[in-house]
Structure formats: C-alpha cells, structure tokens
Write an enzyme that holds these catalytic residues in place. Sequence first.
Site, PDB file in Angstrom:
ATOM      1  N   GLY A 107       0.836  -1.190   0.000  1.00  0.00           N
ATOM      2  CA  GLY A 107       0.000   0.000   0.000  1.00  0.00           C
ATOM      3  C   GLY A 107       0.873   1.242   0.000  1.00  0.00           C
ATOM      4  O   GLY A 107       2.048   1.176   0.382  1.00  0.00           O
ATOM      5  N   GLN A 166       2.868  10.067   1.658  1.00  0.00           N
ATOM      6  CA  GLN A 166       4.199   9.441   1.605  1.00  0.00           C
ATOM      7  C   GLN A 166       5.001   9.874   0.376  1.00  0.00           C
ATOM      8  O   GLN A 166       6.199   9.621   0.304  1.00  0.00           O
ATOM      9  CB  GLN A 166       4.073   7.912   1.594  1.00  0.00           C
ATOM     10  CG  GLN A 166       3.575   7.350   2.907  1.00  0.00           C
ATOM     11  CD  GLN A 166       3.513   5.835   2.851  1.00  0.00           C
ATOM     12  OE1 GLN A 166       2.549   5.281   2.366  1.00  0.00           O
ATOM     13  NE2 GLN A 166       4.562   5.167   3.332  1.00  0.00           N
ATOM     14  N   CYS A 216       6.744  -0.041   7.254  1.00  0.00           N
ATOM     15  CA  CYS A 216       6.274   1.108   6.474  1.00  0.00           C
ATOM     16  C   CYS A 216       7.397   1.598   5.581  1.00  0.00           C
ATOM     17  O   CYS A 216       8.539   1.712   6.033  1.00  0.00           O
ATOM     18  CB  CYS A 216       5.826   2.219   7.428  1.00  0.00           C
ATOM     19  SG  CYS A 216       5.232   3.688   6.586  1.00  0.00           S
ATOM     20  N   LEU A 217       7.082   1.900   4.337  1.00  0.00           N
ATOM     21  CA  LEU A 217       8.108   2.386   3.407  1.00  0.00           C
ATOM     22  C   LEU A 217       8.733   3.692   3.904  1.00  0.00           C
ATOM     23  O   LEU A 217       9.865   4.000   3.559  1.00  0.00           O
ATOM     24  CB  LEU A 217       7.493   2.615   2.018  1.00  0.00           C
ATOM     25  CG  LEU A 217       6.986   1.359   1.299  1.00  0.00           C
ATOM     26  CD1 LEU A 217       6.176   1.742   0.066  1.00  0.00           C
ATOM     27  CD2 LEU A 217       8.141   0.438   0.921  1.00  0.00           C
ATOM     28  N   HIS A 261      -3.564   0.962   8.267  1.00  0.00           N
ATOM     29  CA  HIS A 261      -2.192   1.467   8.206  1.00  0.00           C
ATOM     30  C   HIS A 261      -2.104   2.638   7.211  1.00  0.00           C
ATOM     31  O   HIS A 261      -1.565   3.699   7.541  1.00  0.00           O
ATOM     32  CB  HIS A 261      -1.214   0.345   7.815  1.00  0.00           C
ATOM     33  CG  HIS A 261       0.192   0.829   7.656  1.00  0.00           C
ATOM     34  ND1 HIS A 261       1.207   0.466   8.516  1.00  0.00           N
ATOM     35  CD2 HIS A 261       0.759   1.675   6.752  1.00  0.00           C
ATOM     36  CE1 HIS A 261       2.323   1.070   8.129  1.00  0.00           C
ATOM     37  NE2 HIS A 261       2.078   1.797   7.065  1.00  0.00           N
ATOM     38  N   GLU A 262      -2.647   2.412   6.001  1.00  0.00           N
ATOM     39  CA  GLU A 262      -2.579   3.472   4.979  1.00  0.00           C
ATOM     40  C   GLU A 262      -3.411   4.684   5.394  1.00  0.00           C
ATOM     41  O   GLU A 262      -3.003   5.827   5.201  1.00  0.00           O
ATOM     42  CB  GLU A 262      -3.046   2.944   3.623  1.00  0.00           C
ATOM     43  CG  GLU A 262      -2.187   1.818   3.047  1.00  0.00           C
ATOM     44  CD  GLU A 262      -0.701   2.122   3.069  1.00  0.00           C
ATOM     45  OE1 GLU A 262      -0.308   3.292   2.890  1.00  0.00           O
ATOM     46  OE2 GLU A 262       0.078   1.179   3.297  1.00  0.00           O
ATOM     47  N   HIS A 274      -1.857   7.308   7.521  1.00  0.00           N
ATOM     48  CA  HIS A 274      -1.017   8.296   6.823  1.00  0.00           C
ATOM     49  C   HIS A 274      -1.832   9.542   6.444  1.00  0.00           C
ATOM     50  O   HIS A 274      -1.296  10.645   6.437  1.00  0.00           O
ATOM     51  CB  HIS A 274      -0.404   7.691   5.553  1.00  0.00           C
ATOM     52  CG  HIS A 274       0.749   6.765   5.808  1.00  0.00           C
ATOM     53  ND1 HIS A 274       1.916   7.177   6.411  1.00  0.00           N
ATOM     54  CD2 HIS A 274       0.919   5.456   5.530  1.00  0.00           C
ATOM     55  CE1 HIS A 274       2.757   6.145   6.494  1.00  0.00           C
ATOM     56  NE2 HIS A 274       2.183   5.089   5.978  1.00  0.00           N
TER      57      HIS A 274
HETATM   58 NI    NI Z   1       3.132   3.231   5.900  1.00  0.00          NI
END
Ligand code: NI
Length: 185
Positions: A45, A50, A98-99, A140-141, A144
């Site tokens: 995702g 981000q 997480c990226l 999670h997404e 953000h």
């Molecule tokens: Ni993340």
Amino acid sequence: MIYPIHIIGSPVLRKVAKDISPDYPNLEKIIENLKATMYDSDGVGLAAPQVGKSIRIFVIDASPLAEDEPELENFKKIFINAHITERTGNEYAFNEGCLSIPGIREDVNRPEKIRMKYVDENFEEHEEEFDGLAARVIQHEYDHLDGKLFTDHLSPLRKRIIKSKLAGISKGKFTAKYAVHLAKG
Ligand code: NI
C-alpha cells in the site's frame, strides 16, 4: 513516474490530508504514479502523503498477502477521500512495517473490523466494511492521511527503545532499494 518516498521526519507525514474534488489537477496521473511507486518499492500500500502530497488518496495491492488470506488475491483498490466511520471487534497485534520507516518492524494493535466511506477513481461513493488483513492494511494506509505512523501506536516503552533508531532513519541512516526524500536540516 516513480515518486521518491518521504521518510519519517518529513513534515508532510504529520499533516492531516485534505479531501479532493474530481477536478484536482493531474489526478489520473497521480494515481498512476502512486501505483507505479508502490510496485517499484514492493509495498502492499502507499498513501499520497508518503510522496509529499497532502491529499486523501491511498492505493493498495494486497495480493502478496494472499498466501495468508486467499481472498486478498484480487484486493487491488484505490481509495479517495477515505473516512473511517466505525472501528469494531477485538484489537489484535500484527507485525507491520512502512516504506517511510525503512528497517523497522513492530507489532501493532488495531481493531479487527472497520467501516469506511470513500470514493473510487470515478468518484462514485462507497461505504464498506472490511475485516481481516484488508482492514489491517487499510488502517495502516489510512493513518497516513491523518498524519499518523504505525510507531505512534506502540507502547511508551517500545517507543523509548526505538526512539534513537527513528532519529537516525530521519537523518538517512538506513538502506532502501527505492528513491527517498529526507527532511531538510
Ligand atoms: Ni506506511
């Protein structure tokens, strides 16, 4: 194009993102680029903040998780103007990464089930319930979009333990196989 991914410490990751209208400039292109960036970085995702855009969009392709949950095989979706309206069920822990926080994985407690309003890429409205890993990835997404990171959910002790690691990551002390953007200074 592939966007560089903002790393913890970048202020945009802490902003509450805004809803958009269908005439938002270059929206189609942005969605295409978000997907391309997610695939390039092997994420399941990716949320617009981000990549430095404080707007309420995230993309998900949970098919890599189909090994654990076969019904995720075709869970590829774009969520625009997402708003969670209900969180229910028992909280349970699941190991997340997480990226925007490369190299860190932690068990995070989240409720089992959510109800969410959103529009799709055609701006058609939906209100749906999600559970299992789909609800996990969405939450999670979704975080953000509200300026939250998974590390915010950790216990005060866990937070203290990883604090200096996170500070290092924000200064570039990590390796990642994708392009990144670090906060200046
Ligand atoms: Ni993340």
